[in-house]
Write a protein that holds these residues in place. Structure first.
Motif, PDB file in Angstrom:
ATOM      1  N   SER A  36       0.801  -1.222   0.000  1.00  0.00           N
ATOM      2  CA  SER A  36       0.000   0.000   0.000  1.00  0.00           C
ATOM      3  C   SER A  36       0.830   1.267   0.000  1.00  0.00           C
ATOM      4  N   VAL A  37       2.125   1.171   0.307  1.00  0.00           N
ATOM      5  CA  VAL A  37       2.893   2.396   0.485  1.00  0.00           C
ATOM      6  C   VAL A  37       3.094   3.133  -0.831  1.00  0.00           C
ATOM      7  N   ASP A  38       3.239   2.424  -1.966  1.00  0.00           N
ATOM      8  CA  ASP A  38       3.391   3.115  -3.246  1.00  0.00           C
ATOM      9  C   ASP A  38       2.131   3.897  -3.596  1.00  0.00           C
ATOM     10  N   ARG A  39       0.978   3.284  -3.337  1.00  0.00           N
ATOM     11  CA  ARG A  39      -0.288   3.981  -3.582  1.00  0.00           C
ATOM     12  C   ARG A  39      -0.391   5.229  -2.718  1.00  0.00           C
ATOM     13  N   LEU A  40      -0.026   5.100  -1.426  1.00  0.00           N
ATOM     14  CA  LEU A  40      -0.113   6.220  -0.496  1.00  0.00           C
ATOM     15  C   LEU A  40       0.855   7.326  -0.886  1.00  0.00           C
ATOM     16  N   ARG A  41       2.079   6.960  -1.238  1.00  0.00           N
ATOM     17  CA  ARG A  41       3.061   7.970  -1.646  1.00  0.00           C
ATOM     18  C   ARG A  41       2.618   8.666  -2.930  1.00  0.00           C
ATOM     19  N   GLY A  42       2.000   7.912  -3.832  1.00  0.00           N
ATOM     20  CA  GLY A  42       1.516   8.504  -5.063  1.00  0.00           C
ATOM     21  C   GLY A  42       0.418   9.521  -4.818  1.00  0.00           C
ATOM     22  N   ARG A  43      -0.491   9.215  -3.898  1.00  0.00           N
ATOM     23  CA  ARG A  43      -1.563  10.145  -3.572  1.00  0.00           C
ATOM     24  C   ARG A  43      -1.008  11.410  -2.912  1.00  0.00           C
ATOM     25  N   ILE A  44      -0.012  11.238  -2.037  1.00  0.00           N
ATOM     26  CA  ILE A  44       0.587  12.412  -1.385  1.00  0.00           C
ATOM     27  C   ILE A  44       1.317  13.271  -2.411  1.00  0.00           C
ATOM     28  N   ALA A  45       2.043  12.630  -3.327  1.00  0.00           N
ATOM     29  CA  ALA A  45       2.805  13.378  -4.327  1.00  0.00           C
ATOM     30  C   ALA A  45       1.893  14.140  -5.283  1.00  0.00           C
ATOM     31  N   ALA A  46       0.662  13.651  -5.467  1.00  0.00           N
ATOM     32  CA  ALA A  46      -0.249  14.266  -6.438  1.00  0.00           C
ATOM     33  C   ALA A  46      -0.880  15.561  -5.944  1.00  0.00           C
ATOM     34  N   VAL A  47      -0.892  15.788  -4.636  1.00  0.00           N
ATOM     35  CA  VAL A  47      -1.525  17.004  -4.115  1.00  0.00           C
ATOM     36  C   VAL A  47      -0.534  18.163  -4.159  1.00  0.00           C
ATOM     37  N   LYS A  48      -1.060  19.373  -4.199  1.00  0.00           N
ATOM     38  CA  LYS A  48      -0.220  20.552  -4.417  1.00  0.00           C
ATOM     39  C   LYS A  48       0.239  21.229  -3.127  1.00  0.00           C
ATOM     40  N   THR A  49      -0.439  20.971  -2.020  1.00  0.00           N
ATOM     41  CA  THR A  49      -0.161  21.716  -0.798  1.00  0.00           C
ATOM     42  C   THR A  49       0.211  20.781   0.339  1.00  0.00           C
ATOM     43  N   VAL A  50       0.874  21.350   1.348  1.00  0.00           N
ATOM     44  CA  VAL A  50       1.194  20.573   2.549  1.00  0.00           C
ATOM     45  C   VAL A  50      -0.083  20.138   3.245  1.00  0.00           C
ATOM     46  N   GLY A  51      -1.059  21.044   3.313  1.00  0.00           N
ATOM     47  CA  GLY A  51      -2.332  20.693   3.936  1.00  0.00           C
ATOM     48  C   GLY A  51      -2.999  19.529   3.236  1.00  0.00           C
ATOM     49  N   GLY A  52      -2.902  19.486   1.918  1.00  0.00           N
ATOM     50  CA  GLY A  52      -3.466  18.380   1.163  1.00  0.00           C
ATOM     51  C   GLY A  52      -2.754  17.075   1.469  1.00  0.00           C
ATOM     52  N   ALA A  53      -1.430  17.135   1.619  1.00  0.00           N
ATOM     53  CA  ALA A  53      -0.661  15.931   1.949  1.00  0.00           C
ATOM     54  C   ALA A  53      -1.053  15.397   3.322  1.00  0.00           C
ATOM     55  N   LEU A  54      -1.218  16.302   4.279  1.00  0.00           N
ATOM     56  CA  LEU A  54      -1.628  15.873   5.615  1.00  0.00           C
ATOM     57  C   LEU A  54      -3.021  15.261   5.592  1.00  0.00           C
TER      58      LEU A  54
END
Length: 280
Positions: A121-139
């Motif tokens: 699951s970590v690749d999927r999770l990292r991909g979703r985090i990388a796709a967002v534009k802001t720190v707030g979105g990553a959190l």
């Protein structure tokens, strides 16, 4: 380096101190981290992070992608890449238990890859985090992932530990374990067994870490520090025991700790500098 964090919405706030993003060029590439009352989740979004255990028999670790770290009973050195970017979670001592299907004793003083606990699951999770534009979105991505994995009905053992360990947290460890056991209406052996399963530690050891955390976080190196008074205020009444424990947890004496802090003052509003120290 910037540290941006937030406390998640209920019910995660009862399990997690904060979800955070750490990014930029490290002021100190290597930090000496004492035992603190937290378990961790690291998701690396840049270069690998390296960990060096205080136990010389434990080989160094290279943390890539995502890792869980259980409660620590000894210090370690963390080495960041430059620039660094990682997203993480500071769990309360009992907070990791509802998200992993294994006893917390198996994570104590250890790091385990996320895929070893959550499957692939970590690749999927990292991909979703990388796709967002802001720190707030990553959190928010990480908070949503945690919320989706939270056990709906925690075990009675976890409820016991959450309530009792919450008392330890509120008192910063300066509390009678006998009184906690009596108030919980269980035997000392039963409480210890549940604590070990859900936190990796006994109540006594958890209280010891909370006492130290209060001491180290309240010491202001910008002025004189009366270690005897400070130690007594958090429950250390034997100065020899205090000095021994301080060096065991930090690797330095109290006076050397202050000298190090004065050479390298903590950045304002940068929580990781409150406990960890530059590793010289």
């Amino acid at each position: 380096m910037e540290y941006t964090s937030r406390v998640p919405a209920p019910p995660l706030d009862g399990l997690i101190d904060d979800i955070y993003c750490l990014s930029g060029v490290p002021r100190h590439p290597r930090l000496n981290v004492p035992p603190m009352p937290s378990a961790h989740l690291f998701i690396t979004m840049g270069g690998p992070v390296r960990l060096y255990d205080a136990d010389p028999d434990v080989p160094p670790m290279v943390l890539e992608d995502g890792w869980f770290m259980g409660m620590r009973t000894r210090r370690f050195v963390i080495e960041f890449p430059s620039p660094a970017r990682l997203v993480g979670v500071h769990f309360k001592p009992w907070g990791l238990s509802p998200f992993v299907d294994l006893p917390s004793t198996e994570l104590r003083d250890r790091c385990v890859p996320v895929d070893g606990v959550w499957g692939r699951s970590v690749d999927r999770l990292r991909g979703r985090i990388a796709a967002v534009k802001t720190v707030g979105g990553a959190l928010q991505v990480l908070e949503d992932e945690l919320r989706s994995r939270l056990v709906a009905a925690p075990s009675r053992g976890l409820q016991l530990v959450t309530q009792t360990a919450g008392c330890v947290e509120a008192a910063w460890g300066n509390v009678s374990i006998g009184t906690l056991t009596k108030d919980a209406g269980v035997s000392g052996n039963h409480l210890a067994a549940q604590f070990k399963f859900h936190t990796g530690l006994t109540p006594k050891r958890l209280a010891r870490i909370y006492r130290f955390a209060r001491l180290i976080l309240s010491a202001d190196a910008r002025g004189p520090v009366d270690w005897s008074e400070s130690a007594s205020s958090v429950g250390f009444f034997d100065q020899a025991h205090f000095s021994k424990e301080f060096k065991e947890f930090t690797g330095v004496t109290p006076s050397a700790y202050l000298a190090l802090r004065r050479r390298h003052p903590a950045d304002e509003d940068f929580p990781p500098d409150n406990g960890p120290m530059p590793a010289e």
